[in-house]
Design an enzyme around this catalytic site. Structure first.
Site, PDB file in Angstrom:
ATOM      1  N   HIS A 199      63.220  31.393  16.575  1.00 22.98           N
ATOM      2  CA  HIS A 199      63.655  29.992  16.607  1.00 22.98           C
ATOM      3  C   HIS A 199      63.917  29.383  15.238  1.00 22.98           C
ATOM      4  CE1 HIS A 199      59.340  29.451  15.814  1.00 22.98           C
ATOM      5  NE2 HIS A 199      59.661  28.265  15.323  1.00 22.98           N
TER       6      HIS A 199
HETATM    7  C1  UD1 Z   1      59.698  22.782  15.095  1.00 22.78           C
HETATM    8  C2  UD1 Z   1      59.114  22.874  13.682  1.00 22.78           C
HETATM    9  C3  UD1 Z   1      58.821  24.326  13.352  1.00 22.78           C
HETATM   10  C4  UD1 Z   1      57.945  24.972  14.420  1.00 22.78           C
HETATM   11  C5  UD1 Z   1      58.527  24.755  15.797  1.00 22.78           C
HETATM   12  C6  UD1 Z   1      57.561  25.222  16.836  1.00 22.78           C
HETATM   13  C7  UD1 Z   1      59.921  21.261  11.993  1.00 22.78           C
HETATM   14  C8  UD1 Z   1      60.851  21.046  10.861  1.00 22.78           C
HETATM   15  N1  UD1 Z   1      60.094  22.399  12.684  1.00 22.78           N
HETATM   16  O1  UD1 Z   1      60.916  23.497  15.111  1.00 22.78           O
HETATM   17  O2  UD1 Z   1      58.142  24.401  12.097  1.00 22.78           O
HETATM   18  O3  UD1 Z   1      57.856  26.346  14.135  1.00 22.78           O
HETATM   19  O4  UD1 Z   1      58.775  23.358  16.012  1.00 22.78           O
HETATM   20  O5  UD1 Z   1      58.171  25.528  18.032  1.00 22.78           O
HETATM   21  O6  UD1 Z   1      59.082  20.441  12.265  1.00 22.78           O
HETATM   22  N2  UD1 Z   1      64.315  20.691  21.631  1.00 22.78           N
HETATM   23  C9  UD1 Z   1      64.328  20.572  22.988  1.00 22.78           C
HETATM   24  N3  UD1 Z   1      63.179  20.192  23.617  1.00 22.78           N
HETATM   25  C10 UD1 Z   1      62.028  19.939  22.963  1.00 22.78           C
HETATM   26  C11 UD1 Z   1      62.030  20.048  21.564  1.00 22.78           C
HETATM   27  C12 UD1 Z   1      63.173  20.425  20.906  1.00 22.78           C
HETATM   28  O7  UD1 Z   1      65.347  20.796  23.631  1.00 22.78           O
HETATM   29  O8  UD1 Z   1      61.018  19.609  23.607  1.00 22.78           O
HETATM   30  C13 UD1 Z   1      65.555  21.135  20.946  1.00 22.78           C
HETATM   31  C14 UD1 Z   1      66.427  19.987  20.482  1.00 22.78           C
HETATM   32  O9  UD1 Z   1      67.753  20.398  20.604  1.00 22.78           O
HETATM   33  C15 UD1 Z   1      66.060  19.885  19.010  1.00 22.78           C
HETATM   34  C16 UD1 Z   1      65.783  21.334  18.639  1.00 22.78           C
HETATM   35  O10 UD1 Z   1      65.193  21.897  19.797  1.00 22.78           O
HETATM   36  O11 UD1 Z   1      67.080  19.322  18.242  1.00 22.78           O
HETATM   37  C17 UD1 Z   1      64.869  21.509  17.455  1.00 22.78           C
HETATM   38  O12 UD1 Z   1      63.639  20.797  17.645  1.00 22.78           O
HETATM   39  P1  UD1 Z   1      62.730  20.392  16.371  1.00 22.78           P
HETATM   40  O13 UD1 Z   1      61.444  19.857  16.830  1.00 22.78           O
HETATM   41  O14 UD1 Z   1      63.535  19.580  15.425  1.00 22.78           O
HETATM   42  O15 UD1 Z   1      62.532  21.753  15.623  1.00 22.78           O
HETATM   43  P2  UD1 Z   1      62.025  23.139  16.185  1.00 22.78           P
HETATM   44  O16 UD1 Z   1      63.114  24.134  15.967  1.00 22.78           O
HETATM   45  O17 UD1 Z   1      61.450  22.973  17.531  1.00 22.78           O
HETATM   46  N1  UDP Z   2      54.039  30.499  22.616  1.00 22.37           N
HETATM   47  C1  UDP Z   2      53.835  30.264  23.970  1.00 22.37           C
HETATM   48  N2  UDP Z   2      54.886  30.445  24.829  1.00 22.37           N
HETATM   49  C2  UDP Z   2      56.117  30.847  24.401  1.00 22.37           C
HETATM   50  C3  UDP Z   2      56.319  31.091  23.026  1.00 22.37           C
HETATM   51  C4  UDP Z   2      55.253  30.897  22.152  1.00 22.37           C
HETATM   52  O1  UDP Z   2      52.730  29.914  24.384  1.00 22.37           O
HETATM   53  O2  UDP Z   2      57.024  30.987  25.239  1.00 22.37           O
HETATM   54  C5  UDP Z   2      52.922  30.281  21.678  1.00 22.37           C
HETATM   55  C6  UDP Z   2      52.589  31.446  20.790  1.00 22.37           C
HETATM   56  O3  UDP Z   2      51.717  32.349  21.431  1.00 22.37           O
HETATM   57  C7  UDP Z   2      51.974  30.769  19.575  1.00 22.37           C
HETATM   58  C8  UDP Z   2      52.768  29.474  19.484  1.00 22.37           C
HETATM   59  O4  UDP Z   2      53.312  29.256  20.774  1.00 22.37           O
HETATM   60  O5  UDP Z   2      50.612  30.442  19.777  1.00 22.37           O
HETATM   61  C9  UDP Z   2      53.833  29.640  18.457  1.00 22.37           C
HETATM   62  O6  UDP Z   2      54.762  28.635  18.571  1.00 22.37           O
HETATM   63  P1  UDP Z   2      56.187  28.715  17.862  1.00 22.37           P
HETATM   64  O7  UDP Z   2      56.604  30.122  17.706  1.00 22.37           O
HETATM   65  O8  UDP Z   2      57.068  27.802  18.611  1.00 22.37           O
HETATM   66  O9  UDP Z   2      55.916  28.021  16.460  1.00 22.37           O
HETATM   67  P2  UDP Z   2      55.437  28.529  15.023  1.00 22.37           P
HETATM   68  O10 UDP Z   2      54.142  29.215  15.173  1.00 22.37           O
HETATM   69  O11 UDP Z   2      56.516  29.391  14.467  1.00 22.37           O
HETATM   70  O12 UDP Z   2      55.331  27.267  14.233  1.00 22.37           O
END
Ligand code: UD1
Ligand code: UDP
Length: 360
Positions: A199
């Site tokens: 992601h």
């Molecule tokens: C965010 C964090 C990242 C973390 C990740 C965990 C920042 C800069 N990034 O990334 O460090 O690893 O969360 O998963 O804070 N969206 C949905 N539904 C949701 C949330 C997001 O559809 O509930 C989509 C939207 O299109 C949004 C995009 O995902 O624009 C990105 O969401 P955002 O929270 O900005 O960043 P993540 O890539 O989720």
């Molecule tokens: N995770 C989950 N379901 C999923 C994908 C990830 O429960 O479908 C859990 C995973 O085991 C870990 C956390 O979510 O504990 C990691 O989240 P993510 O990869 O979104 O964020 P990051 O750790 O990179 O910030």
């Protein structure tokens, strides 16, 4: 009162043990949710599964360009802190929610504790790197997973309030692994499989890169003769749709794209995987804890302990043959590496330290 500020899936998972331990001790603790993640499968599902108290306040900020998102969070959090008057604000990790929580607590003169302090990738192209550096600079109490972070913080001139406590992900894995194993799960449907998550903007936001990555995974699945199970993050899902790649791989015999799953099925899926390919921070740690080999799909990692332990390897390219060779090498290793992230009592230590500092 402790205010735990969370906004995304990994923050819910990694702060859950601290919230539960605080409740067990009879400490006043509330969750404030910024609403950065809001889809049921990235948010409510985890509160239910992990049996967490509902957030006292949810700001429902949602998805916006970063500066606007952070600004909305700061505004909402300032009102929430004003209303709840916490003695300490706890943030975890490196998301925009962490940056907003840290800035707001600091500007309001509220003590700030940062869980997972001191991690650095030195890659300022990652949105998280600035969040990490700012949160640490503003924190009164810095909870580091290992000595690697205390050394890094010392180099940056941060020595006060720094504690090595382990990583709360070990607490979470220990807390939920047995329950996960007792629950019927989806991994039984797959035989031998590879687990994939991806992601990071650097992997999914550009069409060419995403296209090359998907082709590489498809080829890898074929070479290994194992299905690649891919629970798709919504950021990635949006990009796959936008580029039509979701349709291209919908019927691939090598790839199975599924919706994000809950933590219990995820623990099972990780536990039984032949290997994990990921760009997730938390999953690199979990793979290490569960002793499942991991290839991190990045040029760098802020979790160098996993490389040193021998359970993780970096690959940032898109050559299927090179990835295949790395995967074979990692799968052939004995799964005997040590867990560098502590003993699962991180949350207990954090609460003891907050108490000793007069913050509870
Ligand atoms: C965010 C964090 C990242 C973390 C990740 C965990 C920042 C800069 N990034 O990334 O460090 O690893 O969360 O998963 O804070 N969206 C949905 N539904 C949701 C949330 C997001 O559809 O509930 C989509 C939207 O299109 C949004 C995009 O995902 O624009 C990105 O969401 P955002 O929270 O900005 O960043 P993540 O890539 O989720
Ligand atoms: N995770 C989950 N379901 C999923 C994908 C990830 O429960 O479908 C859990 C995973 O085991 C870990 C956390 O979510 O504990 C990691 O989240 P993510 O990869 O979104 O964020 P990051 O750790 O990179 O910030």
């Amino acid at each position: 009162m402790i205010a735990v500020v969370i906004g995304t899936r990994p923050e819910i998972i990694k702060t859950a043990p601290l919230v539960k331990e605080a409740q067990r001790r009879g400490e006043a603790v509330v969750i404030i949710h910024t609403g950065q993640h809001y889809d049921e499968k990235l948010d409510a599902l985890f509160f239910e599964e992990l049996k967490l108290p509902k957030p006292a306040i949810n700001l429902h900020v949602g998805s916006h360009p970063p500066a606007q998102q952070i600004a909305a969070m700061v505004l909402g959090l300032s009102e929430a802190f004003q209303q709840l008057q916490p003695t300490v604000v706890v943030v975890q990790g490196d998301t925009n929610t962490v940056l907003a929580g840290a800035l707001t607590a600091h500007k309001m003169g509220i003590k700030l504790a940062h869980l997972e302090a001191g991690l650095r990738s030195d890659d300022w192209g990652m949105p998280e790197e600035a969040n990490r550096v700012v949160a640490d600079a503003l924190s009164d109490i810095l909870f580091c997973p290992t000595d690697v972070q205390t050394e890094r913080l010392a180099q940056e001139g941060i020595r006060k309030g720094v504690h090595v406590v382990g990583n709360p992900i070990v607490d979470a894995v220990q807390m939920f692994r047995q329950e996960a194993a007792n629950n019927p799960s989806i991994e039984n449907n797959y035989g031998q499989y590879v687990l994939l998550t991806m992601h990071r903007p650097s992997n999914v936001d550009e069409k060419e890169r995403l296209e090359a990555m998907m082709a590489t995974f498809d080829a890898l699945g074929s070479k290994l003769n194992q299905k690649i199970i891919f629970p798709v993050h919504p950021r990635t899902s949006a990009k796959l749709k936008e580029t039509g790649l979701d349709c291209r791989y919908a019927d691939s015999p090598n790839l199975s794209l599924i919706s994000p799953i809950g933590y219990l099925p995820m623990l099972n899926l990780m536990d039984k995987a032949s290997i994990i390919l990921t760009d997730s921070g938390g999953i690199q740690e979990e793979a290490n804890i569960l002793q499942v080999p991991c290839v991190t799909l990045r040029a760098n990692t802020e979790r160098p302990e996993t490389l040193d332990a021998g359970g993780n390897s970096l690959y940032n390219g898109t050559d299927p043959e090179v990835l295949y060779q790395i995967v074979k090498q990692m799968m052939a290793k004995p799964r005997d590496w040590a867990c560098p992230f502590g003993d699962g009592r991180t949350s207990e230590r954090c609460l003891d330290i907050l108490k000793a500092n007069g913050l509870l």
